[in-house]
Design an enzyme around this catalytic site. Structure first.
Site, mmCIF file in Angstrom:
data_model
loop_
_atom_site.group_PDB
_atom_site.id
_atom_site.type_symbol
_atom_site.label_atom_id
_atom_site.label_comp_id
_atom_site.label_asym_id
_atom_site.label_seq_id
_atom_site.Cartn_x
_atom_site.Cartn_y
_atom_site.Cartn_z
ATOM 1 N N ARG A 1 34.435 45.931 -42.283
ATOM 2 C CA ARG A 1 34.684 44.333 -42.307
ATOM 3 C C ARG A 1 36.196 44.128 -41.942
ATOM 4 O O ARG A 1 36.806 43.213 -42.328
ATOM 5 C CB ARG A 1 34.122 43.521 -43.556
ATOM 6 C CG ARG A 1 32.542 43.953 -43.711
ATOM 7 C CD ARG A 1 32.074 42.966 -44.526
ATOM 8 N NE ARG A 1 30.771 42.948 -44.663
ATOM 9 C CZ ARG A 1 30.243 43.789 -45.471
ATOM 10 N NH1 ARG A 1 31.047 44.491 -46.475
ATOM 11 N NH2 ARG A 1 28.974 43.740 -45.611
ATOM 12 N N LYS B 1 43.839 38.607 -29.829
ATOM 13 C CA LYS B 1 42.648 38.498 -29.146
ATOM 14 C C LYS B 1 42.130 40.071 -28.703
ATOM 15 O O LYS B 1 42.910 40.823 -28.304
ATOM 16 C CB LYS B 1 42.826 37.807 -27.834
ATOM 17 C CG LYS B 1 42.802 36.379 -27.901
ATOM 18 C CD LYS B 1 42.925 35.761 -26.434
ATOM 19 C CE LYS B 1 42.904 34.229 -26.420
ATOM 20 N NZ LYS B 1 42.871 33.667 -25.419
ATOM 21 N N GLU C 1 53.028 38.343 -15.766
ATOM 22 C CA GLU C 1 53.005 37.760 -17.121
ATOM 23 C C GLU C 1 54.254 37.324 -17.583
ATOM 24 O O GLU C 1 54.187 36.426 -18.328
ATOM 25 C CB GLU C 1 52.310 38.834 -17.899
ATOM 26 C CG GLU C 1 50.690 38.985 -17.410
ATOM 27 C CD GLU C 1 49.862 37.947 -17.817
ATOM 28 O OE1 GLU C 1 50.082 36.909 -18.324
ATOM 29 O OE2 GLU C 1 48.629 38.140 -17.615
ATOM 30 N N LYS D 1 55.089 33.608 -26.718
ATOM 31 C CA LYS D 1 53.806 33.828 -27.080
ATOM 32 C C LYS D 1 53.590 33.779 -28.621
ATOM 33 O O LYS D 1 52.665 32.978 -29.266
ATOM 34 C CB LYS D 1 53.334 35.031 -26.620
ATOM 35 C CG LYS D 1 51.842 35.259 -27.157
ATOM 36 C CD LYS D 1 50.919 35.978 -26.114
ATOM 37 C CE LYS D 1 49.522 35.884 -26.598
ATOM 38 N NZ LYS D 1 48.589 37.096 -25.825
ATOM 39 N N GLU E 1 42.951 29.037 -29.956
ATOM 40 C CA GLU E 1 42.941 28.447 -28.816
ATOM 41 C C GLU E 1 41.965 27.045 -28.767
ATOM 42 O O GLU E 1 41.204 27.062 -27.910
ATOM 43 C CB GLU E 1 42.541 29.463 -27.885
ATOM 44 C CG GLU E 1 42.785 29.046 -26.346
ATOM 45 C CD GLU E 1 42.564 29.955 -25.295
ATOM 46 O OE1 GLU E 1 42.949 31.121 -25.311
ATOM 47 O OE2 GLU E 1 41.773 29.673 -24.111
ATOM 48 N N ARG F 1 47.114 26.829 -26.873
ATOM 49 C CA ARG F 1 47.112 28.432 -26.448
ATOM 50 C C ARG F 1 46.463 28.462 -25.081
ATOM 51 O O ARG F 1 46.741 29.355 -24.187
ATOM 52 C CB ARG F 1 46.361 29.131 -27.439
ATOM 53 C CG ARG F 1 46.537 30.502 -27.240
ATOM 54 C CD ARG F 1 46.229 31.726 -28.253
ATOM 55 N NE ARG F 1 46.175 32.923 -27.982
ATOM 56 C CZ ARG F 1 46.036 33.985 -28.636
ATOM 57 N NH1 ARG F 1 45.892 33.767 -29.959
ATOM 58 N NH2 ARG F 1 46.087 35.129 -28.206
ATOM 59 N N ASN G 1 46.980 30.490 -20.439
ATOM 60 C CA ASN G 1 45.996 30.978 -19.130
ATOM 61 C C ASN G 1 46.444 30.398 -17.850
ATOM 62 O O ASN G 1 45.793 30.375 -16.748
ATOM 63 C CB ASN G 1 44.683 30.497 -19.397
ATOM 64 C CG ASN G 1 43.960 31.196 -20.577
ATOM 65 O OD1 ASN G 1 44.394 32.322 -20.971
ATOM 66 N ND2 ASN G 1 43.422 30.186 -21.529
ATOM 67 N N HIS H 1 45.236 31.867 -14.754
ATOM 68 C CA HIS H 1 44.004 32.770 -15.141
ATOM 69 C C HIS H 1 42.864 32.411 -14.506
ATOM 70 O O HIS H 1 41.764 33.415 -14.373
ATOM 71 C CB HIS H 1 44.052 33.117 -16.583
ATOM 72 C CG HIS H 1 45.192 34.128 -16.797
ATOM 73 N ND1 HIS H 1 46.632 33.765 -16.686
ATOM 74 C CD2 HIS H 1 45.018 35.342 -17.578
ATOM 75 C CE1 HIS H 1 47.322 34.924 -17.144
ATOM 76 N NE2 HIS H 1 46.450 35.905 -17.663
ATOM 77 N N HIS I 1 41.067 35.464 -12.913
ATOM 78 C CA HIS I 1 39.486 36.121 -13.382
ATOM 79 C C HIS I 1 38.581 36.030 -12.313
ATOM 80 O O HIS I 1 37.771 37.161 -12.039
ATOM 81 C CB HIS I 1 39.261 35.358 -14.595
ATOM 82 C CG HIS I 1 40.148 35.544 -16.037
ATOM 83 N ND1 HIS I 1 40.119 34.757 -16.835
ATOM 84 C CD2 HIS I 1 40.792 36.793 -16.123
ATOM 85 C CE1 HIS I 1 41.011 35.307 -17.793
ATOM 86 N NE2 HIS I 1 41.497 36.313 -17.407
ATOM 87 N N HIS J 1 44.974 43.478 -13.197
ATOM 88 C CA HIS J 1 45.063 41.986 -13.698
ATOM 89 C C HIS J 1 46.373 41.199 -13.093
ATOM 90 O O HIS J 1 46.451 40.209 -12.763
ATOM 91 C CB HIS J 1 44.818 42.042 -15.239
ATOM 92 C CG HIS J 1 44.971 40.946 -15.591
ATOM 93 N ND1 HIS J 1 43.914 39.883 -15.732
ATOM 94 C CD2 HIS J 1 45.929 40.477 -16.611
ATOM 95 C CE1 HIS J 1 44.359 38.816 -16.375
ATOM 96 N NE2 HIS J 1 45.343 39.245 -16.979
HETATM 97 N N1 GLY Z 1 46.346 36.179 -23.230
HETATM 98 C C1 GLY Z 1 46.155 34.931 -23.456
HETATM 99 C C2 GLY Z 1 46.128 34.473 -25.023
HETATM 100 O O1 GLY Z 1 46.356 35.692 -25.522
HETATM 101 O O2 GLY Z 1 45.731 33.518 -25.280
#
Ligand code: GLY
Length: 381
Positions: free
Chosen positions: A133, A155, A197, A238, A248, A252, A256, A259, A263, A278
């Site tokens: 957990r 993430k 990035e 960030k 997000e 946040r 993107n 992106h 993507h 990427h």
């Molecule tokens: N890579 C985008 C984020 O971490 O929200």
């Protein structure tokens, strides 16, 4: 760099805090930070044992140095390896890794150390999020892309046949260590891809940083203080966004930028890294986001031109025509964009810009507008 060579002295370290109340943590940035990191681990998590998760290439390159530093700091460590590449973000590898961590007797107070790029970080972060957990995670990113993006912000996840990163969890690390000397072993292609990035942060809300990038990008590639400055600036940006909007629900999504297009291109090139990685997809995506903004009358053409000129000067792709083997038709690209998990009830959300450093979230963009824009891009008009 020879991983077995005597450790070079640590350079000055920059500490960037990520303020998330009881889930707060630090990002340590600088050259030759592995032994410093081991000392920090030993003092912040006394008695914790560590499982280093890495890939087969990095196991030879960097794991021995990290293991030596941990041993010196009195931290007992075991190593688990996964095959390199995006294919490791799979259910099968995830199960294997969880079982491996359990077999290594990693307990609630122990640590999973992700030593690798985005794939290793996402996979081991997800395993750490569910193992018993939730166990603590330390991210030691070894690619520029992972240092400035994926290792920070919690993430984690794996891919499904329905798309990338669709199975995952938010699981904040307890520590991130960006040893910028580890980037010396990256190929030029991989370094440049990660650089897209870095530039993204200037384009989102920091025009002065974009100006700085235009002047200093070669020195960022060479290493030294400019590289550390670029990584620290990206991580600070960030960290600020994540502190405002951890899950997000709002701001946040600005991260993107580029992106939605990226993507789709990755999907259409079947995640084949020989065609597109990427960061290269992001470079094209950033240019498309600015040109789409220009076409919608939102952004001066001069700004869209400066974005593309900078990325092209670095040697990154900037147009759909730059995708080796072709990017697909406008209909295919729009269809691929609607598979993105950021799609809400079929409406496309883009991050658009009023100019460099003036990006904003644009929900509900009509698919027809995107289709028309992509057709014009493909026609070169
Ligand atoms: N890579 C985008 C984020 O971490 O929200």
């Amino acid at each position: 760099m020879n991983a077995m060579a005597p450790a070079a002295p640590a350079a000055e370290r920059i500490v960037v805090p990520v303020a998330l109340a009881e889930r707060s943590y630090d990002i340590l940035i600088g050259r030759h930070q592995l032994c410093e990191a081991a000392e920090v681990i030993a003092s912040r998590f006394p008695g914790a044992r560590a499982a280093i998760v890495t890939d087969e290439n990095l196991a030879a390159l960097h794991a021995p140095a990290l293991e030596a530093c941990l041993q010196q700091a009195g931290v007992s460590a075991t190593r688990l390896t996964v095959p390199p590449g995006e294919a490791s973000k799979s259910y099968a590898r995830f199960i294997e890794l969880c079982d491996g961590l359990l077999a290594a007797k990693i307990e609630r107070n122990d640590l999973v150390i992700a030593l690798g790029g985005g794939v290793v970080g996402d996979l081991s972060g997800f395993a750490a999020s569910v193992l018993r957990r939730g166990v603590r995670l330390v991210q030691i990113p070894t690619s520029l892309l992972a240092q400035v993006d994926s290792s920070v912000g919690g993430k984690t996840g794996i891919n499904s046949s329905h798309g990338k990163n669709l199975i995952g969890a938010f699981h904040q690390p307890a520590l991130v260590v960006c040893d910028t000397a580890l980037l010396d072993t990256l190929s030029e292609r991989e370094f440049k891809a990660g650089y897209a990035e870095v530039v993204k942060y200037g384009l989102i809300d920091d025009p002065a940083f974009f100006d700085w990038c235009e002047v200093n990008w070669r020195r960022v590639m060479e290493g030294g203080p400019e590289r550390d400055h670029a990584v620290a600036t990206a991580c600070r940006a960030k960290a600020a966004v994540v502190a405002r909007d951890e899950r997000e629900d709002g701001d946040r999504a600005l991260l993107n930028l580029g992106h939605t297009f990226a993507h789709a291109l990755e999907r259409l090139t079947r995640y084949d890294s020989s065609r597109l990685v990427h960061g290269e997809a992001v470079a094209i995506g950033l240019c498309l986001a600015f040109r789409f903004s220009q076409r919608l009358g939102l952004c001066p053409g001069q700004d869209a031109g400066s974005v593309a000129a900078h990325l092209a000067a670095v040697g990154l792709p900037t147009r759909l025509q730059d995708v080796p083997g072709g990017s697909g038709t406008a209909a295919e690209i729009v269809e691929a964009m609607t598979q993105d998990k950021k799609v809400k009830r079929g409406a496309l959300t883009f991050i658009l810009a009023h100019g460099i450093g003036r990006s904003f979230i644009a929900p509900g963009v009509a698919a027809e507008a995107a289709h028309g824009f992509i057709e014009s891009e493909l026609a070169g008009t």
